[in-house]
Motif scaffolding. Structure first.
Motif, PDB file in Angstrom:
ATOM      1  N   ALA A   1      16.297  11.214  24.171  1.00  0.00           N
ATOM      2  CA  ALA A   1      15.485  12.239  25.239  1.00  0.00           C
ATOM      3  C   ALA A   1      14.406  12.059  25.652  1.00  0.00           C
ATOM      4  O   ALA A   1      13.466  12.050  26.410  1.00  0.00           O
ATOM      5  CB  ALA A   1      15.573  13.607  24.218  1.00  0.00           C
ATOM      6  N   VAL A   2      13.464  10.940  24.742  1.00  0.00           N
ATOM      7  CA  VAL A   2      12.378  10.368  25.415  1.00  0.00           C
ATOM      8  C   VAL A   2      12.535   9.919  26.515  1.00  0.00           C
ATOM      9  O   VAL A   2      12.119   9.417  27.067  1.00  0.00           O
ATOM     10  CB  VAL A   2      11.301  10.138  24.119  1.00  0.00           C
ATOM     11  N   GLY A   3      13.523   8.481  26.197  1.00  0.00           N
ATOM     12  CA  GLY A   3      14.029   7.843  27.134  1.00  0.00           C
ATOM     13  C   GLY A   3      13.918   8.088  28.146  1.00  0.00           C
ATOM     14  O   GLY A   3      14.083   7.472  29.004  1.00  0.00           O
ATOM     15  N   ALA A   4      15.146   9.445  28.364  1.00  0.00           N
ATOM     16  CA  ALA A   4      15.869  10.099  29.842  1.00  0.00           C
ATOM     17  C   ALA A   4      14.408  10.644  30.364  1.00  0.00           C
ATOM     18  O   ALA A   4      14.229  10.459  31.840  1.00  0.00           O
ATOM     19  CB  ALA A   4      16.573  11.352  29.261  1.00  0.00           C
ATOM     20  N   PHE A   5      13.412  11.738  29.680  1.00  0.00           N
ATOM     21  CA  PHE A   5      12.486  11.535  30.764  1.00  0.00           C
ATOM     22  C   PHE A   5      11.772  10.522  30.764  1.00  0.00           C
ATOM     23  O   PHE A   5      11.143  10.531  32.495  1.00  0.00           O
ATOM     24  CB  PHE A   5      11.065  12.541  28.978  1.00  0.00           C
ATOM     25  N   VAL A   6      11.366   9.628  30.185  1.00  0.00           N
ATOM     26  CA  VAL A   6      10.762   8.590  30.338  1.00  0.00           C
ATOM     27  C   VAL A   6      11.221   8.191  32.029  1.00  0.00           C
ATOM     28  O   VAL A   6      10.404   7.397  32.754  1.00  0.00           O
ATOM     29  CB  VAL A   6      10.518   6.799  30.204  1.00  0.00           C
ATOM     30  N   SER A   7      12.386   7.557  31.938  1.00  0.00           N
ATOM     31  CA  SER A   7      13.285   7.456  33.046  1.00  0.00           C
ATOM     32  C   SER A   7      12.824   8.427  34.195  1.00  0.00           C
ATOM     33  O   SER A   7      12.763   7.831  35.173  1.00  0.00           O
ATOM     34  CB  SER A   7      14.380   7.184  32.638  1.00  0.00           C
ATOM     35  N   ALA A   8      12.458   9.663  33.853  1.00  0.00           N
ATOM     36  CA  ALA A   8      12.620  10.248  34.928  1.00  0.00           C
ATOM     37  C   ALA A   8      11.865  10.146  36.227  1.00  0.00           C
ATOM     38  O   ALA A   8      11.600  10.152  37.090  1.00  0.00           O
ATOM     39  CB  ALA A   8      13.129  12.194  34.590  1.00  0.00           C
ATOM     40  N   LEU A   9      10.405  10.364  35.550  1.00  0.00           N
ATOM     41  CA  LEU A   9       9.159  10.077  35.447  1.00  0.00           C
ATOM     42  C   LEU A   9       9.566   8.715  36.856  1.00  0.00           C
ATOM     43  O   LEU A   9       8.703   8.379  37.367  1.00  0.00           O
ATOM     44  CB  LEU A   9       8.137  10.105  34.475  1.00  0.00           C
ATOM     45  N   ARG A  10       9.774   7.939  35.959  1.00  0.00           N
ATOM     46  CA  ARG A  10       9.368   6.428  36.501  1.00  0.00           C
ATOM     47  C   ARG A  10      10.129   6.355  37.624  1.00  0.00           C
ATOM     48  O   ARG A  10       9.754   5.882  39.056  1.00  0.00           O
ATOM     49  CB  ARG A  10      10.756   5.657  36.269  1.00  0.00           C
ATOM     50  N   ALA A  11      11.344   7.038  37.978  1.00  0.00           N
ATOM     51  CA  ALA A  11      11.551   7.815  39.636  1.00  0.00           C
ATOM     52  C   ALA A  11      11.233   8.096  40.462  1.00  0.00           C
ATOM     53  O   ALA A  11      11.178   8.049  41.580  1.00  0.00           O
ATOM     54  CB  ALA A  11      13.065   9.115  38.588  1.00  0.00           C
ATOM     55  N   VAL A  12      10.834   9.324  40.025  1.00  0.00           N
ATOM     56  CA  VAL A  12       9.009  10.083  40.540  1.00  0.00           C
ATOM     57  C   VAL A  12       8.391   9.114  41.049  1.00  0.00           C
ATOM     58  O   VAL A  12       7.859   9.204  42.558  1.00  0.00           O
ATOM     59  CB  VAL A  12       9.108  11.420  39.934  1.00  0.00           C
TER      60      VAL A  12
END
Length: 294
Positions: free
Chosen positions: A281-292
């Motif tokens: 879940a932490v990795g998913a949030f970090v990945s979403a932020l990087r995409a933004v």
């Protein structure tokens, strides 16, 4: 065998400084914290605390045990992350801390991506000043958080936390259009006689502005304390003073405000408890932020 919950109390005492602060943060009574620490000392068989009147400080052995406790808690976080990765799909709450300008610009798009890719995940947002993030993560009030620091106001690393860098952004001097300032080459010193709009005194942004002005050779004459860059720019627009604002804070700048780019930066990163970097879940949030931010 040492009790992990009591080790966590000792770790919190090392970071927060007083038994009362530990009790308040973890929803215990001070007497309960004292009793549990006394039991930990008996389990350890050596003095971990020194009492001087109302003050309690860790002994050298106590400080060494805190360092070992950090290692133990990191291993437990890794185990929890491994178990979460073994489950099918992401589900349940993810408690996210963020500062206001990121909450307004980065986080909504990241949440939209999470909702599309992981519909079972329940992100829960809490606005929090970066200075309070470490305590909130260690106290398990948050799972992951956005933090930042500034040139002239760097943050201190925390041994119990891990982090991943996210972005850097320029800072801008915001002044009312039509104001001339002083005939100075330095873009900050130019406004040494102007009123200033800054964050409240206990915030990192406040320290950054004060130190930047000191480096420019003056102490800012502070008129307003405001912790919202949109409101700050609104006050600048009506001639209430000048301010320093990061790029994420100058979205929808009023036309009455003139911006001057400064040779200063704000750095943003994502923090989590050490050992939790592998939590899906932490990795998913970090990945979403990087995409933004890409």
């Amino acid at each position: 065998m040492l009790d992990v919950r009591r080790l966590r109390l000792l770790r919190e005492l090392a970071h927060r400084g007083t038994i009362a602060a530990v009790a308040d943060a973890l929803a215990f009574t001070p007497s309960a914290v004292s009793q549990q620490l006394a039991v930990l000392e008996r389990e350890a068989g050596v003095a971990l605390l020194e009492r001087n009147g109302r003050k309690v400080v860790l002994t050298p052995t106590g400080r060494d045990l805190v360092a070992r406790a950090e290692e133990v808690l990191e291993i437990l976080e890794r185990a929890s992350a491994d178990l979460a990765g073994a489950r099918r799909g992401l589900a349940g709450p993810l408690r996210i801390g963020t500062f206001p300008s990121a909450a307004r610009t980065l986080v909504p798009s990241a949440l939209t991506m999470l909702a599309r890719e992981h519909p079972g995940l329940e992100p829960m947002i809490e606005e929090i000043d970066p200075a309070q993030v470490a305590d909130a993560l260690r106290g398990r009030e948050l799972d992951v958080a956005l933090e930042h620091d500034y040139d002239f106001a760097p943050s201190e690393p925390d041994e119990g936390l891990g982090s991943e860098p996210l972005m850097e952004e320029r800072l801008y001097l915001a002044a009312p259009k039509g104001w001339k300032g002083e005939a100075e080459h330095d873009p900050i010193r130019r406004w040494r006689n102007a009123p200033w709009i800054v964050a409240p005194p206990d915030m990192l942004c406040h320290s950054m502005v004060v130190r930047a002005c000191q480096v420019a050779g003056f102490a800012p004459r502070i008129r307003h304390h405001i912790d919202d860059f949109a409101v700050v720019l609104g006050f600048v627009a009506i001639g209430q003073g000048v301010a320093i604002v990061p790029r994420l804070g100058v979205v929808d700048t009023p036309p009455e405000v003139a911006l001057t780019e400064l040779p200063m930066k704000r750095r943003t990163w994502v923090s989590f408890r050490r050992g939790a970097s592998g939590h899906p879940a932490v990795g998913a949030f970090v990945s979403a932020l990087r995409a933004v931010v890409s």
